[in-house]
Write a protein that holds these residues in place. Structure first.
Motif, PDB file in Angstrom:
ATOM      1  N   CYS A  61       7.151 -11.576   6.352  1.00 27.59           N
ATOM      2  CA  CYS A  61       6.170 -11.077   7.327  1.00 27.59           C
ATOM      3  C   CYS A  61       6.175 -11.924   8.599  1.00 27.59           C
ATOM      4  O   CYS A  61       6.224 -11.384   9.708  1.00 27.59           O
ATOM      5  CB  CYS A  61       4.762 -11.083   6.744  1.00 27.59           C
ATOM      6  SG  CYS A  61       4.440  -9.830   5.515  1.00 27.59           S
ATOM      7  N   ILE A  69       1.292  -5.407   2.893  1.00 29.75           N
ATOM      8  CA  ILE A  69       0.519  -4.341   2.260  1.00 29.75           C
ATOM      9  C   ILE A  69       0.449  -4.591   0.760  1.00 29.75           C
ATOM     10  O   ILE A  69       1.430  -5.018   0.147  1.00 29.75           O
ATOM     11  CB  ILE A  69       1.132  -2.959   2.563  1.00 29.75           C
ATOM     12  CG1 ILE A  69       0.220  -1.834   2.102  1.00 29.75           C
ATOM     13  CG2 ILE A  69       2.517  -2.823   1.952  1.00 29.75           C
ATOM     14  CD1 ILE A  69       0.631  -0.460   2.599  1.00 29.75           C
ATOM     15  N   ARG A  70      -0.719  -4.372   0.195  1.00 30.84           N
ATOM     16  CA  ARG A  70      -0.905  -4.415  -1.258  1.00 30.84           C
ATOM     17  C   ARG A  70      -0.812  -2.979  -1.751  1.00 30.84           C
ATOM     18  O   ARG A  70      -1.738  -2.184  -1.568  1.00 30.84           O
ATOM     19  CB  ARG A  70      -2.270  -4.992  -1.628  1.00 30.84           C
ATOM     20  CG  ARG A  70      -2.344  -6.464  -1.472  1.00 30.84           C
ATOM     21  CD  ARG A  70      -2.139  -7.114  -2.826  1.00 30.84           C
ATOM     22  NE  ARG A  70      -2.145  -8.557  -2.649  1.00 30.84           N
ATOM     23  CZ  ARG A  70      -1.269  -9.350  -3.216  1.00 30.84           C
ATOM     24  NH1 ARG A  70      -0.342  -8.866  -3.995  1.00 30.84           N
ATOM     25  NH2 ARG A  70      -1.332 -10.636  -3.020  1.00 30.84           N
ATOM     26  N   ILE A  71       0.307  -2.637  -2.352  1.00 34.43           N
ATOM     27  CA  ILE A  71       0.545  -1.261  -2.779  1.00 34.43           C
ATOM     28  C   ILE A  71      -0.503  -0.811  -3.791  1.00 34.43           C
ATOM     29  O   ILE A  71      -0.941   0.335  -3.771  1.00 34.43           O
ATOM     30  CB  ILE A  71       1.961  -1.102  -3.361  1.00 34.43           C
ATOM     31  CG1 ILE A  71       2.995  -1.411  -2.278  1.00 34.43           C
ATOM     32  CG2 ILE A  71       2.181   0.303  -3.906  1.00 34.43           C
ATOM     33  CD1 ILE A  71       4.421  -1.434  -2.780  1.00 34.43           C
ATOM     34  N   CYS A  74      -3.400   1.040  -2.461  1.00 34.84           N
ATOM     35  CA  CYS A  74      -3.119   2.280  -1.727  1.00 34.84           C
ATOM     36  C   CYS A  74      -3.120   3.466  -2.680  1.00 34.84           C
ATOM     37  O   CYS A  74      -2.729   3.342  -3.836  1.00 34.84           O
ATOM     38  CB  CYS A  74      -1.744   2.211  -1.070  1.00 34.84           C
ATOM     39  SG  CYS A  74      -1.558   0.885   0.101  1.00 34.84           S
ATOM     40  N   VAL A  97       4.952   4.842   0.991  1.00 31.75           N
ATOM     41  CA  VAL A  97       3.522   4.655   0.767  1.00 31.75           C
ATOM     42  C   VAL A  97       2.721   5.796   1.375  1.00 31.75           C
ATOM     43  O   VAL A  97       1.751   6.263   0.801  1.00 31.75           O
ATOM     44  CB  VAL A  97       3.053   3.298   1.352  1.00 31.75           C
ATOM     45  CG1 VAL A  97       1.560   3.123   1.207  1.00 31.75           C
ATOM     46  CG2 VAL A  97       3.801   2.151   0.684  1.00 31.75           C
ATOM     47  N   VAL A 105       5.580   5.652   6.197  1.00 35.53           N
ATOM     48  CA  VAL A 105       5.227   4.263   5.905  1.00 35.53           C
ATOM     49  C   VAL A 105       5.955   3.862   4.625  1.00 35.53           C
ATOM     50  O   VAL A 105       5.783   4.512   3.590  1.00 35.53           O
ATOM     51  CB  VAL A 105       3.700   4.096   5.736  1.00 35.53           C
ATOM     52  CG1 VAL A 105       3.357   2.656   5.389  1.00 35.53           C
ATOM     53  CG2 VAL A 105       2.971   4.555   6.991  1.00 35.53           C
ATOM     54  N   ALA A 107       7.140   0.478   2.065  1.00 40.72           N
ATOM     55  CA  ALA A 107       6.883  -0.908   1.687  1.00 40.72           C
ATOM     56  C   ALA A 107       8.137  -1.429   0.991  1.00 40.72           C
ATOM     57  O   ALA A 107       8.679  -0.778   0.106  1.00 40.72           O
ATOM     58  CB  ALA A 107       5.686  -0.998   0.753  1.00 40.72           C
ATOM     59  N   PHE A 131       6.439  -2.052   6.046  1.00 41.17           N
ATOM     60  CA  PHE A 131       5.508  -3.081   5.609  1.00 41.17           C
ATOM     61  C   PHE A 131       6.201  -3.917   4.543  1.00 41.17           C
ATOM     62  O   PHE A 131       7.135  -3.467   3.898  1.00 41.17           O
ATOM     63  CB  PHE A 131       4.247  -2.451   4.991  1.00 41.17           C
ATOM     64  CG  PHE A 131       3.298  -1.871   5.990  1.00 41.17           C
ATOM     65  CD1 PHE A 131       2.102  -2.511   6.286  1.00 41.17           C
ATOM     66  CD2 PHE A 131       3.587  -0.670   6.638  1.00 41.17           C
ATOM     67  CE1 PHE A 131       1.221  -1.980   7.209  1.00 41.17           C
ATOM     68  CE2 PHE A 131       2.710  -0.129   7.557  1.00 41.17           C
ATOM     69  CZ  PHE A 131       1.526  -0.785   7.841  1.00 41.17           C
ATOM     70  N   ALA A 133       5.759  -5.937   0.928  1.00 38.12           N
ATOM     71  CA  ALA A 133       4.936  -6.000  -0.287  1.00 38.12           C
ATOM     72  C   ALA A 133       5.576  -7.009  -1.235  1.00 38.12           C
ATOM     73  O   ALA A 133       6.694  -7.473  -0.991  1.00 38.12           O
ATOM     74  CB  ALA A 133       4.863  -4.625  -0.942  1.00 38.12           C
TER      75      ALA A 133
END
Length: 146
Positions: A61, A69-71, A74, A97, A105, A107, A131, A133
């Motif tokens: 990151c 992102i915390r999958i 979601c 995602v 989007v 991850a 993103f 993860a």
């Protein structure tokens, strides 16, 4: 189509060595083992406890200026998972995602190559928003999608 993804110039193992997160020897061993197994250097580094999932995600990151992102937090619509073949997502260590208004989007638990990002965009007709993860989050999400 112009991606918002910061296209990588180095592999994940090279990036982590440059950042001082793992040694050159550790990265080389992880890359060799990944080539023998599933091709995921990130998963090998975490499995061998050379780096924690959080440290890996933080490094990627920070270096590539990508959001985390915390999958698990979601809601992934199963329809979105079928926008690209499961095999393609699994082989490249990412999962879809979300998908809305011309944006897809994804991850990933590592670094996606520019070729993979371009293929995602070409196959979906959407701009990819990438993103980062954790390895475990991506693994679990892919298993649930299978």
């Amino acid at each position: 189509m112009s991606s918002t993804y910061n296209i990588r110039q180095k592999s994940l193992d090279e990036l982590l060595v440059q950042m001082g997160v793992v040694s050159k020897e550790e990265a080389q061993l992880a890359a060799e083992r990944a080539a023998e197994e599933d091709g995921n250097v990130a998963a090998v580094l975490v499995a061998e406890r050379l780096i924690s999932e959080e440290s890996l995600a933080e490094a990627v990151c920070g270096r590539l200026s990508l959001p985390f992102i915390r999958i698990a937090q979601c809601h992934i619509d199963p329809k979105n998972l079928h926008l690209l073949p499961y095999e393609f997502q699994s082989a490249n260590h990412f999962i879809i995602v979300d998908h809305f208004e011309g944006i897809i989007v994804v991850a990933t638990c590592g670094v996606l190559s520019s070729d993979v990002v371009t293929e995602i965009e070409n196959r979906t007709g959407c701009q990819a928003q990438v993103f980062v993860a954790t390895v475990e989050d991506v693994r679990i999400a892919l298993e649930q999608a299978a």
